[in-house]
Enzyme design. Structure first.
Site, PDB file in Angstrom:
ATOM      1  N   LYS A   1       0.827  -1.222   0.000  1.00 43.78           N
ATOM      2  CA  LYS A   1       0.000   0.000   0.000  1.00 43.78           C
ATOM      3  C   LYS A   1       0.857   1.266   0.000  1.00 43.78           C
ATOM      4  O   LYS A   1       0.478   2.287  -0.560  1.00 43.78           O
ATOM      5  CB  LYS A   1      -0.932   0.004   1.226  1.00 43.78           C
ATOM      6  CG  LYS A   1      -2.010  -1.075   1.154  1.00 43.78           C
ATOM      7  CD  LYS A   1      -2.767  -1.209   2.469  1.00 43.78           C
ATOM      8  CE  LYS A   1      -3.852  -2.272   2.364  1.00 43.78           C
ATOM      9  NZ  LYS A   1      -4.462  -2.591   3.671  1.00 43.78           N
TER      10      LYS A   1
ATOM     11  N   TYR B   1      -5.338  -5.477  -7.354  1.00 44.63           N
ATOM     12  CA  TYR B   1      -5.015  -5.336  -5.933  1.00 44.63           C
ATOM     13  C   TYR B   1      -4.475  -6.648  -5.344  1.00 44.63           C
ATOM     14  O   TYR B   1      -3.493  -6.646  -4.599  1.00 44.63           O
ATOM     15  CB  TYR B   1      -6.275  -4.865  -5.188  1.00 44.63           C
ATOM     16  CG  TYR B   1      -6.117  -4.774  -3.691  1.00 44.63           C
ATOM     17  CD1 TYR B   1      -5.433  -3.709  -3.107  1.00 44.63           C
ATOM     18  CD2 TYR B   1      -6.642  -5.760  -2.851  1.00 44.63           C
ATOM     19  CE1 TYR B   1      -5.281  -3.642  -1.722  1.00 44.63           C
ATOM     20  CE2 TYR B   1      -6.499  -5.694  -1.482  1.00 44.63           C
ATOM     21  CZ  TYR B   1      -5.810  -4.628  -0.922  1.00 44.63           C
ATOM     22  OH  TYR B   1      -5.662  -4.563   0.437  1.00 44.63           O
TER      23      TYR B   1
HETATM   24  N1  GLU Z   1      -4.372  -8.450   0.666  1.00 50.33           N
HETATM   25  C1  GLU Z   1      -4.764  -8.217   2.003  1.00 50.33           C
HETATM   26  C2  GLU Z   1      -6.213  -7.772   2.092  1.00 50.33           C
HETATM   27  O1  GLU Z   1      -6.609  -6.872   1.434  1.00 50.33           O
HETATM   28  C3  GLU Z   1      -3.868  -7.217   2.599  1.00 50.33           C
HETATM   29  C4  GLU Z   1      -4.194  -7.069   4.023  1.00 50.33           C
HETATM   30  C5  GLU Z   1      -3.031  -6.699   4.890  1.00 50.33           C
HETATM   31  O2  GLU Z   1      -1.896  -7.112   4.691  1.00 50.33           O
HETATM   32  O3  GLU Z   1      -3.329  -5.952   5.820  1.00 50.33           O
HETATM   33  O4  GLU Z   1      -6.974  -8.322   2.820  1.00 50.33           O
END
Ligand code: GLU
Length: 309
Positions: free
Chosen positions: A68, A193
């Site tokens: 992110k 994503y």
């Molecule tokens: N791919 C995960 C989700 O969106 C990432 C979450 C994370 O690492 O906090 O649930």
């Protein structure tokens, strides 16, 4: 005072490793559930090129929420700060990363920050490219540049596993599409994503990314500016205020460095102006942070007085 030998790190890793027993590996993405609970590793990368490592450093893991931070940098490089923050806020939230609750109470609807899933989905939706393949390719190029490792790629087993089960993220997207925060096809966005989150790295890769951020976005080995300084500063600030989920306040007090964790157990950290840190420990605490990884960073910060505050 900085750490200057692998042995110093080995001692800290072995002291922190016992905390893995109290954690739990994330299994809401089924492929993540296969990680080894007792794994723990750390790498440090300095701007002068020196690296130190300890623990299970050859284990690869997926970026998950660590992505992110970098997606935010790319979306701002693509769209400018004003456009990105028209759609996503700058405030920490006390809610879990995948919470839908605050979206409805914000008027106008806008995710509170880019480090929670709602905000990160808006950000990924703003990455430029003609197709998902194109957008992912641009994101991978940024990671290759930051790590100086062009072999980094997506772990398709993990991305497929998340794609099959990402219904809460789909719900967030449809809600935000209704409110004009997301454009285009939701399945395409979930595809992008989940792949972005499933990019597979080592803790040394994370440490090198942290080192470039610590060095204000410039790669000291090539002297190339990979992320403009102002954008590097901005993402580092989000790491401090929102990087460790709804434990960011406690982490700032106990460790005191910009960091971002992911549910795979990875943590990227950095100490300006010269040090990047990568940690991997898949056993998580109740807030979703690597339980032994956080302890290890706490010990490291205390021993070498790393807090930026
Ligand atoms: N791919 C995960 C989700 O969106 C990432 C979450 C994370 O690492 O906090 O649930």
């Amino acid at each position: 005072m900085y750490c200057e030998t692998d042995d110093e790190l080995v001692e800290l890793v072995e002291r922190a490793r016992k905390y893995t027993e109290d954690g739990k590996v994330a299994d809401y993405i089924p492929a993540l559930g296969r990680a080894e609970k007792c794994d723990l590793s750390i790498a440090l990368y300095y701007t002068d090129g020196r690296c130190f490592k300890a623990g299970d450093v050859d284990k690869l893991f997926t970026l998950q929420s660590v992505s992110k931070v970098l997606a935010l940098a790319l979306a701002i490089m693509d769209n400018g700060e004003e456009e990105v923050f028209r759609k996503v806020g700058m405030e920490p939230t006390g809610d879990p990363f995948n919470s839908i609750a605050k979206l409805e109470s914000q008027v106008p609807a806008k995710p509170l920050n880019p480090m929670i899933n709602a905000g990160a989905l808006v950000v990924s939706n703003m990455i430029e490219g003609r197709s998902t393949h194109d957008k992912l390719g641009r994101f991978l190029t940024l990671i290759h540049d930051l790590t100086n490792n062009t072999s980094i790629d997506v772990d398709h087993e993990v991305s497929d596993s998340e794609f099959e089960t990402a219904h809460l993220n789909r719900a967030l997207c449809y809600y935000m599409k209704q409110h004009g925060l997301i454009t285009g096809d939701v399945e395409d966005l979930i595809d992008l994503y989940t792949r972005q989150c499933a990019i597979k790295v080592s803790c040394l890769d994370l440490a090198r990314i942290g080192m470039v951020l610590a060095n204000k976005g410039r790669d000291p080995e090539t002297n190339r500016m990979i992320i403009p300084e102002g954008i590097a500063t901005l993402v580092k600030t989000f790491m401090v205020t929102c990087g460790m989920y709804n434990a960011s306040g406690e982490f700032a007090i106990r460790v005191g460095i910009p960091a971002k964790s992911g549910v795979s157990g990875g943590i990227i950290g950095l100490v300006p102006p010269s040090m990047g840190i990568g940690v991997y420990g898949p056993a998580l605490n109740e807030k979703g942070n690597s339980i032994a990884g956080v302890k290890l960073l706490e010990m490291l910060s205390q021993r070498y007085e790393l807090s930026i505050f």
